[in-house]
Motif scaffolding. Sequence first.
Motif, PDB file in Angstrom:
ATOM      1  N   PHE A  86      13.760 -76.220  27.249  1.00  0.00           N
ATOM      2  CA  PHE A  86      14.022 -77.126  28.363  1.00  0.00           C
ATOM      3  C   PHE A  86      14.927 -76.389  29.342  1.00  0.00           C
ATOM      4  O   PHE A  86      15.845 -75.674  28.936  1.00  0.00           O
ATOM      5  CB  PHE A  86      14.716 -78.399  27.869  1.00  0.00           C
ATOM      6  N   ILE A  87      14.678 -76.573  30.627  1.00  0.00           N
ATOM      7  CA  ILE A  87      15.410 -75.873  31.684  1.00  0.00           C
ATOM      8  C   ILE A  87      16.098 -76.916  32.556  1.00  0.00           C
ATOM      9  O   ILE A  87      15.479 -77.918  32.919  1.00  0.00           O
ATOM     10  CB  ILE A  87      14.443 -75.057  32.574  1.00  0.00           C
ATOM     11  N   ASN A  88      17.367 -76.702  32.914  1.00  0.00           N
ATOM     12  CA  ASN A  88      18.021 -77.619  33.848  1.00  0.00           C
ATOM     13  C   ASN A  88      18.454 -76.923  35.141  1.00  0.00           C
ATOM     14  O   ASN A  88      18.869 -77.579  36.084  1.00  0.00           O
ATOM     15  CB  ASN A  88      19.213 -78.351  33.206  1.00  0.00           C
ATOM     16  N   ASP A  89      18.341 -75.618  35.194  1.00  0.00           N
ATOM     17  CA  ASP A  89      18.724 -74.862  36.388  1.00  0.00           C
ATOM     18  C   ASP A  89      17.457 -74.312  37.033  1.00  0.00           C
ATOM     19  O   ASP A  89      16.787 -73.443  36.479  1.00  0.00           O
ATOM     20  CB  ASP A  89      19.667 -73.729  36.000  1.00  0.00           C
ATOM     21  N   THR A  90      17.117 -74.827  38.208  1.00  0.00           N
ATOM     22  CA  THR A  90      15.887 -74.414  38.894  1.00  0.00           C
ATOM     23  C   THR A  90      16.094 -73.230  39.839  1.00  0.00           C
ATOM     24  O   THR A  90      15.175 -72.857  40.560  1.00  0.00           O
ATOM     25  CB  THR A  90      15.327 -75.587  39.714  1.00  0.00           C
ATOM     26  N   PHE A  91      17.285 -72.668  39.853  1.00  0.00           N
ATOM     27  CA  PHE A  91      17.627 -71.556  40.755  1.00  0.00           C
ATOM     28  C   PHE A  91      17.431 -71.986  42.214  1.00  0.00           C
ATOM     29  O   PHE A  91      17.003 -71.208  43.055  1.00  0.00           O
ATOM     30  CB  PHE A  91      16.790 -70.318  40.449  1.00  0.00           C
ATOM     31  N   ALA A  92      17.748 -73.248  42.489  1.00  0.00           N
ATOM     32  CA  ALA A  92      17.565 -73.828  43.825  1.00  0.00           C
ATOM     33  C   ALA A  92      18.324 -73.079  44.915  1.00  0.00           C
ATOM     34  O   ALA A  92      17.923 -73.077  46.073  1.00  0.00           O
ATOM     35  CB  ALA A  92      17.977 -75.299  43.816  1.00  0.00           C
ATOM     36  N   SER A  93      19.403 -72.417  44.530  1.00  0.00           N
ATOM     37  CA  SER A  93      20.195 -71.679  45.520  1.00  0.00           C
ATOM     38  C   SER A  93      19.743 -70.226  45.645  1.00  0.00           C
ATOM     39  O   SER A  93      20.402 -69.418  46.292  1.00  0.00           O
ATOM     40  CB  SER A  93      21.674 -71.737  45.146  1.00  0.00           C
ATOM     41  N   GLY A  94      18.626 -69.882  45.000  1.00  0.00           N
ATOM     42  CA  GLY A  94      18.121 -68.511  45.071  1.00  0.00           C
ATOM     43  C   GLY A  94      18.502 -67.670  43.868  1.00  0.00           C
ATOM     44  O   GLY A  94      18.084 -66.526  43.756  1.00  0.00           O
ATOM     45  N   GLY A  95      19.306 -68.220  42.975  1.00  0.00           N
ATOM     46  CA  GLY A  95      19.707 -67.516  41.757  1.00  0.00           C
ATOM     47  C   GLY A  95      20.298 -68.526  40.789  1.00  0.00           C
ATOM     48  O   GLY A  95      20.295 -69.731  41.054  1.00  0.00           O
ATOM     49  N   PRO A  96      20.828 -68.049  39.681  1.00  0.00           N
ATOM     50  CA  PRO A  96      21.394 -68.980  38.701  1.00  0.00           C
ATOM     51  C   PRO A  96      22.565 -69.773  39.272  1.00  0.00           C
ATOM     52  O   PRO A  96      23.288 -69.293  40.153  1.00  0.00           O
ATOM     53  CB  PRO A  96      21.873 -68.084  37.566  1.00  0.00           C
ATOM     54  N   ALA A  97      22.719 -70.994  38.773  1.00  0.00           N
ATOM     55  CA  ALA A  97      23.800 -71.871  39.241  1.00  0.00           C
ATOM     56  C   ALA A  97      25.180 -71.344  38.840  1.00  0.00           C
ATOM     57  O   ALA A  97      26.177 -71.730  39.431  1.00  0.00           O
ATOM     58  CB  ALA A  97      23.607 -73.281  38.689  1.00  0.00           C
ATOM     59  N   ARG A  98      25.236 -70.489  37.845  1.00  0.00           N
ATOM     60  CA  ARG A  98      26.483 -69.877  37.380  1.00  0.00           C
ATOM     61  C   ARG A  98      27.571 -70.917  37.115  1.00  0.00           C
ATOM     62  O   ARG A  98      28.684 -70.801  37.604  1.00  0.00           O
ATOM     63  CB  ARG A  98      26.967 -68.823  38.348  1.00  0.00           C
TER      64      ARG A  98
END
Length: 153
Positions: A81-93
């Motif tokens: 399961f994934i909760n980070d879609t890299f919406a900002s262009g990379g990992p949410a960190r």
Amino acid sequence: MNRPELRQVGIRDVAFGAGVKVVEPCNLYGCTIGDGCFIGPFNEIQKGVVIGARTRVQSHSFICELVTVGEDCFIGHGVMFINDTFASGGPARGRKELWCETRIGNRVSIGSNATIMPVQIVDDVVIGAGAVVTKDITVAGVYAGSPARRLRM
């Protein structure tokens, strides 16, 4: 020589329902596991996750924060399961405000090695092995492929 910071696998701060079976080693923390569930070995279930009654989670699966799984579900081996879609262009960190939630309905079966992005899945769905679910599933049926698509009702 430097020593690493060691974090041990374990079961901590978990709310267990009646009759739950857990096969160790597992890393379960801060989650809720409903009545009659089975949790196989080598799983990680993170804080805030809710697993509904009578659900089976086979080995080597990863269920991250912001996931809710309904009752009478089956999660095959190696499901991610994934909760980070890299919406900002990379990992949410660690910026949790960028994470998204996943809700799995009741009587959903997810085949081995499937990947579930942040989506909503209705009741009575079968996800084939190796599928990648990238969009909400709003109609019951059998889904497979990458990206997953409905094969039949």
